[in-house]
Design an enzyme around this catalytic site. Structure first.
Site, PDB file in Angstrom:
ATOM      1  N   SER A 154      -2.612   4.804 -29.352  1.00  0.00           N
ATOM      2  CA  SER A 154      -2.510   4.749 -28.053  1.00  0.00           C
ATOM      3  C   SER A 154      -1.285   5.190 -27.467  1.00  0.00           C
ATOM      4  O   SER A 154      -0.216   4.972 -28.237  1.00  0.00           O
ATOM      5  CB  SER A 154      -3.123   3.365 -27.443  1.00  0.00           C
ATOM      6  OG  SER A 154      -2.756   3.386 -26.130  1.00  0.00           O
ATOM      7  N   CYS A 155      -1.098   5.334 -26.256  1.00  0.00           N
ATOM      8  CA  CYS A 155       0.272   5.728 -25.724  1.00  0.00           C
ATOM      9  C   CYS A 155       0.409   5.331 -24.361  1.00  0.00           C
ATOM     10  O   CYS A 155      -0.502   4.419 -23.587  1.00  0.00           O
ATOM     11  CB  CYS A 155       1.032   6.860 -26.083  1.00  0.00           C
ATOM     12  SG  CYS A 155      -0.036   8.483 -25.653  1.00  0.00           S
ATOM     13  N   GLY A 156       1.135   6.074 -23.324  1.00  0.00           N
ATOM     14  CA  GLY A 156       1.212   5.927 -22.024  1.00  0.00           C
ATOM     15  C   GLY A 156      -0.148   6.598 -21.278  1.00  0.00           C
ATOM     16  O   GLY A 156      -0.670   5.918 -20.660  1.00  0.00           O
ATOM     17  N   GLY A 172      -1.854   9.269 -23.250  1.00  0.00           N
ATOM     18  CA  GLY A 172      -2.840  10.272 -24.334  1.00  0.00           C
ATOM     19  C   GLY A 172      -1.892  11.386 -25.095  1.00  0.00           C
ATOM     20  O   GLY A 172      -2.798  12.146 -25.587  1.00  0.00           O
ATOM     21  N   TRP A 187      -2.631   3.605 -22.161  1.00  0.00           N
ATOM     22  CA  TRP A 187      -1.970   2.506 -21.493  1.00  0.00           C
ATOM     23  C   TRP A 187      -2.325   2.705 -19.924  1.00  0.00           C
ATOM     24  O   TRP A 187      -2.475   1.811 -19.061  1.00  0.00           O
ATOM     25  CB  TRP A 187      -0.703   2.218 -21.636  1.00  0.00           C
ATOM     26  CG  TRP A 187      -0.611   0.660 -21.332  1.00  0.00           C
ATOM     27  CD1 TRP A 187       0.613   0.191 -20.070  1.00  0.00           C
ATOM     28  CD2 TRP A 187      -0.852  -0.432 -21.723  1.00  0.00           C
ATOM     29  NE1 TRP A 187       0.311  -1.139 -20.098  1.00  0.00           N
ATOM     30  CE2 TRP A 187      -0.193  -1.604 -21.180  1.00  0.00           C
ATOM     31  CE3 TRP A 187      -1.630  -0.581 -23.085  1.00  0.00           C
ATOM     32  CZ2 TRP A 187      -0.774  -2.727 -21.643  1.00  0.00           C
ATOM     33  CZ3 TRP A 187      -2.294  -1.845 -23.387  1.00  0.00           C
ATOM     34  CH2 TRP A 187      -1.725  -2.960 -22.541  1.00  0.00           C
TER      35      TRP A 187
END
Length: 284
Positions: free
Chosen positions: A241-243, A245, A270
């Site tokens: 996961s990240c901000g 994708g 996120w």
């Protein structure tokens, strides 16, 4: 689908220079910048690119319509049509690069893998590596490609949604790795998007993508292996996961290079999890 011709999912500028004339190789510029960065990747591509490179706009054109979330993976039919318009054939071998070294190109690598395309690789070091090696740059107007017929076959193991992910947070065979900077993971730095809570998922672990790259290149396979061994067991299922994708896919590619096999990207990342109140968020 296509067969791999690449030594791995990461190729050097030298490798690309030696193979770029092959008729079955397609080069894609997948440059993208964070919101607020005053740069236009499509405009930059139009005046400066690796010879023959086509612009792959995963932010605006090759993205799921009818969603408030940014650049979500589209359906297989949508992906097929977009690639056909770009003149990409189902059996082509694809090299993806971006103008920041290793940043947004892995997103497109992941998209193709999620659509069943095996023969796809990222150019290590991106456009700068190509330039620094002394290879030619194309600055004339891009040529118009002929439409082809591309067929994608969705591979569901490569992607997960929020509801499915929420059931896996406490399972021993799964680890969620978050590619955001540590300050955002721990909630000491606010999220850049309005209405998104700060913090991280329960049981998730922080692995900022910046720890896996140096000077626009991936660190060595040995170092990548050490990074993943520090936060997971070799047989565990890794969910990234990240901000929004994008840099989650840097982790996915790095994990594959390190020999990991069970790899999935949480596409909403996120931006979705942090704003939907039913999903738990912690800061410690």
């Amino acid at each position: 689908m296509s067969e791999k011709i690449f030594p791995s999912s990461l190729v050097s500028a030298q490798w690309l220079a030696e193979h770029i004339e092959r008729p079955d190789i397609v080069v894609l510029d997948a440059s993208w910048f964070l919101p607020g960065v005053e740069r236009d990747p499509a405009q930059e591509w139009s005046v400066k690119r690796i010879p023959g490179a086509r612009f792959f706009d995963f932010d605006n054109k090759v993205a799921a319509p009818d969603t408030e979330l940014p650049h979500m993976l589209p359906s297989a039919d949508f992906f097929s049509q977009a690639n056909s318009e770009l003149g990409i054939k189902t059996n082509d071998s694809i090299v993806v690069y971006d103008s920041q070294g290793v940043f947004s190109a892995p997103r497109v690598w992941w998209m193709f893998r999620a659509m069943g395309h095996q023969s796809v690789a990222v150019l290590d070091g991106g456009l700068s590596a190509w330039e620094n090696a002394g290879f030619s740059i194309e600055t004339s107007s891009p040529y118009v490609v002929e439409k082809t017929e591309y067929k994608a076959t969705f591979q569901p193991q490569w992607v997960i949604d929020a509801d499915a992910l929420s059931t896996k947070l406490d399972t021993l065979d799964t680890v969620v790795l978050d590619a955001r900077p540590a300050a955002r993971f721990y909630g000491t730095q606010p999220e850049p998007r309005e209405g998104v809570r700060s913090g991280h998922m329960p049981s998730a672990k922080s692995l900022p993508f910046s720890q896996l790259v140096k000077d626009g290149h991936f660190i060595s396979v040995e170092q990548l292996t050490q990074r993943f061994d520090a936060v997971s067991e070799p047989e565990q299922h890794l969910i990234f996961s990240c901000g929004s994708g994008v840099t989650a896919c840097v982790l996915a590619l790095a994990a594959e290079l390190a020999g990991r096999e069970k790899l999935t990207v949480y596409d909403g990342s996120w931006t979705e999890w942090g704003r939907v109140l039913k999903y738990p968020v912690i800061k410690q």
